[in-house]
Design an enzyme around this catalytic site. Structure first.
Site, PDB file in Angstrom:
ATOM      1  N   LYS A 112      40.559  43.303  36.933  1.00 22.54           N
ATOM      2  CA  LYS A 112      40.243  44.735  37.030  1.00 22.54           C
ATOM      3  C   LYS A 112      39.232  45.023  38.146  1.00 22.54           C
ATOM      4  O   LYS A 112      39.182  46.124  38.659  1.00 22.54           O
ATOM      5  CB  LYS A 112      39.766  45.257  35.684  1.00 22.54           C
ATOM      6  CG  LYS A 112      40.910  45.226  34.677  1.00 22.54           C
ATOM      7  CD  LYS A 112      40.552  45.821  33.340  1.00 22.54           C
ATOM      8  CE  LYS A 112      41.780  45.944  32.451  1.00 22.54           C
ATOM      9  NZ  LYS A 112      42.176  44.643  31.848  1.00 22.54           N
TER      10      LYS A 112
HETATM   11  C1  LIG Z   1      43.443  44.513  31.314  1.00 27.42           C
HETATM   12  C2  LIG Z   1      43.944  43.133  31.244  1.00 27.42           C
HETATM   13  C3  LIG Z   1      45.309  42.866  31.140  1.00 27.42           C
HETATM   14  C4  LIG Z   1      46.338  43.954  31.005  1.00 27.42           C
HETATM   15  O1  LIG Z   1      46.440  44.725  32.166  1.00 27.42           O
HETATM   16  P1  LIG Z   1      47.214  46.123  32.107  1.00 27.42           P
HETATM   17  O2  LIG Z   1      47.089  46.690  33.468  1.00 27.42           O
HETATM   18  O3  LIG Z   1      46.514  46.925  31.064  1.00 27.42           O
HETATM   19  O4  LIG Z   1      48.603  45.810  31.728  1.00 27.42           O
HETATM   20  C5  LIG Z   1      45.706  41.540  31.154  1.00 27.42           C
HETATM   21  N1  LIG Z   1      44.815  40.540  31.232  1.00 27.42           N
HETATM   22  C6  LIG Z   1      43.493  40.756  31.324  1.00 27.42           C
HETATM   23  C7  LIG Z   1      42.563  39.588  31.392  1.00 27.42           C
HETATM   24  C8  LIG Z   1      43.018  42.059  31.351  1.00 27.42           C
HETATM   25  O5  LIG Z   1      41.707  42.264  31.463  1.00 27.42           O
END
Ligand SMILES: *Cc1c(COP(=O)(O)O)cnc(C)c1O
Length: 462
Positions: A112
């Site tokens: 993220k």
């Molecule tokens: C947020 C997250 C996901 C999922 O991502 P999306 O964009 O919500 O599908 C997968 N793995 C990790 C480690 C995350 O932090």
């Protein structure tokens, strides 16, 4: 670029307003009115460029000239200077034609950061230009929270309130949020699960009076700018593995459908993606809807990949808008069904369309653990449980071993040390800048699952 709401009843906005607004006023999500197209030659020209250079070229049509090209290049440079790897998102090989794309070299060790470090600098730029301040309220199942806090902390232009489900995020995840002492950061542990937290945030956005009163904004995965930033690494990784001359496949550990939706947009922009695999844990609403057309909200069941323990997948609405060829009234109808009865069903032709683009599979807990162990035995690399869900899904769904298969590695193994250590016997170490995380002081408040309590908390804190 103009942006329209998936529900068709909010004003069209430009990039800067979409960035600041988050959720559209009609409850929908903003999507670009048209998708920019890249030719094979355009994509070929990315070869040998830095991550920042490709990022500029891929995102420019969505952002410029509203933000000048010079300013945007500077914003990108600042955003990715916080990453600990020169190439920002390196590829690691895990099999003869299998790769993981390491998206976790940013400040909070999860993918993220790739989007949120950019969003933080975009907010700074736009709000400074406008002489404005905003209040950011978000819900997190773990990783969004710390990444959002890292992007907003110490900025003059914003206060941030982050809701997490009490007791349902890992110690590392909670501490990454609650040990940030900046006075503009407010952490709230809510009595409820992630979907409860997300519903409270959505309700705040739908309360227009309150929304205006506090200049509410969002940096969670409904924000278009996040999806946009995630498109970039599909391009950089595909080009380094031979695109556009060859096709590349992706397996994406998925929760809110943001990361994989970015892959879908990359494909629509012209990147030759062969397979897009939606990898879910046992909270499999996305696998169910893509195999049967039935989107029914179930109850959330905790797993060792908690960032995907989700039953309401916000960004899926963006895909619906595409599947129904931009017919906002159809999206509205499905979303009305969802809010009235907790479910909707995708039409036959639209489901068929979705199935041509996506494969989807659910991976259980045992298979996830076995995959962490197998990758460690085969390559000496530790992968986190979310990545393992993606790797296992890639193995099960791979339709052509001759096509490179890239699994998005969404978190550093040290973010989920218990799960990794349990099956490999290895304790994944936190990188140096976080080594003292467990000695730091924590700061957060408890909150009931109650909208009025949240509103008054925000009012008294501002
Ligand atoms: C947020 C997250 C996901 C999922 O991502 P999306 O964009 O919500 O599908 C997968 N793995 C990790 C480690 C995350 O932090």
């Amino acid at each position: 670029m103009k942006y329209v709401s998936t529900r068709g009843q909010a004003p069209e906005l430009g990039f800067e307003d979409v960035l600041l607004t988050g959720l559209a006023r009609d409850g929908g999500l903003y999507v670009p009115a048209e998708i920019p197209q890249f030719s094979k030659d355009d994509i070929r020209s990315f070869f040998g460029l830095s991550y920042e250079q490709v990022a500029f070229r891929v995102m420019k049509p969505f952002v410029c000239p509203e933000i000048s090209e010079d300013d945007f290049q500077e914003i990108i440079a600042k955003a990715y200077s916080s990453f600990r790897h020169k190439t920002v998102v390196p590829l690691a090989q895990t099999g003869s034609n299998d790769w993981i794309l390491e998206l976790f070299h940013g400040p909070t060790l999860a993918f993220k950061d790739v989007a949120l470090q950019l969003v933080g600098h975009l907010f700074d730029h736009v709000l400074t230009k406008r002489g404005r301040k905003v209040t950011i309220v978000g819900a997190t199942s773990g990783d969004t929270g710390s990444a959002a806090i890292e992007c907003i902390k110490d900025r003059e232009c914003a206060e941030i309130f982050m809701l997490h489900p009490k007791g349902l995020v890992s110690d590392v995840q909670r501490r990454q949020m609650t040990t940030v002492m900046s006075s503009n950061v407010h952490n709230l542990a809510v009595d409820g699960n992630f979907d409860d937290c997300q519903a409270m945030v959505k309700a705040l956005f739908n309360d227009h009076a309150f929304r205006d009163e506090i200049t509410l904004s969002a940096v969670n995965s409904i924000n278009w700018a996040r999806v946009m930033a995630q498109i970039v690494y599909y391009f950089t990784s595909a080009v380094s593995l031979g695109a556009p001359e060859r096709e590349i496949s992706y397996s994406v550990p998925t929760g809110n459908f943001g990361d994989i939706y970015a892959g879908y947009v990359a494909k629509k922009m012209g990147l030759p993606i062969k397979q897009l695999i939606v990898a879910t844990n046992r909270n499999d609403i996305l696998t169910r809807v893509l195999t049967t057309g039935d989107y029914t909200i179930g109850s959330v069941s905790p797993t060792i990949s908690p960032s995907m323990d989700i039953q309401v997948s916000s960004n899926f609405e963006r895909l619906l808008f595409n599947l129904y060829d931009g017919q906002a009234d159809q999206v509205r109808r499905l979303m009305d069904d969802l809010s009235q009865s907790g479910s909707f069903t995708i039409g036959g032709p639209e489901l068929e369309k979705a199935q041509k683009i996506f494969d989807a599979i659910q991976v259980g807990e045992e298979a996830t653990e076995a995959t962490i162990r197998k990758i460690f035995e085969r390559t000496d690399q530790l992968i986190d449980p979310h990545t393992a869900v993606g790797v296992r899904a890639a193995e099960l769904k791979n339709a052509d071993p001759a096509t490179p298969m890239v699994t998005l590695s969404t978190a550093h193994p040290a973010k989920f040390p218990e799960a990794v250590e349990k099956v490999t016997g290895q304790h994944p170490a936190l990188p140096a800048h976080m080594a003292d995380l467990f000695e730091r002081e924590e700061k957060y408040d408890l909150l009931d699952h109650d909208l009025d309590a949240l509103k008054s908390y925000i009012r008294t804190s501002l």
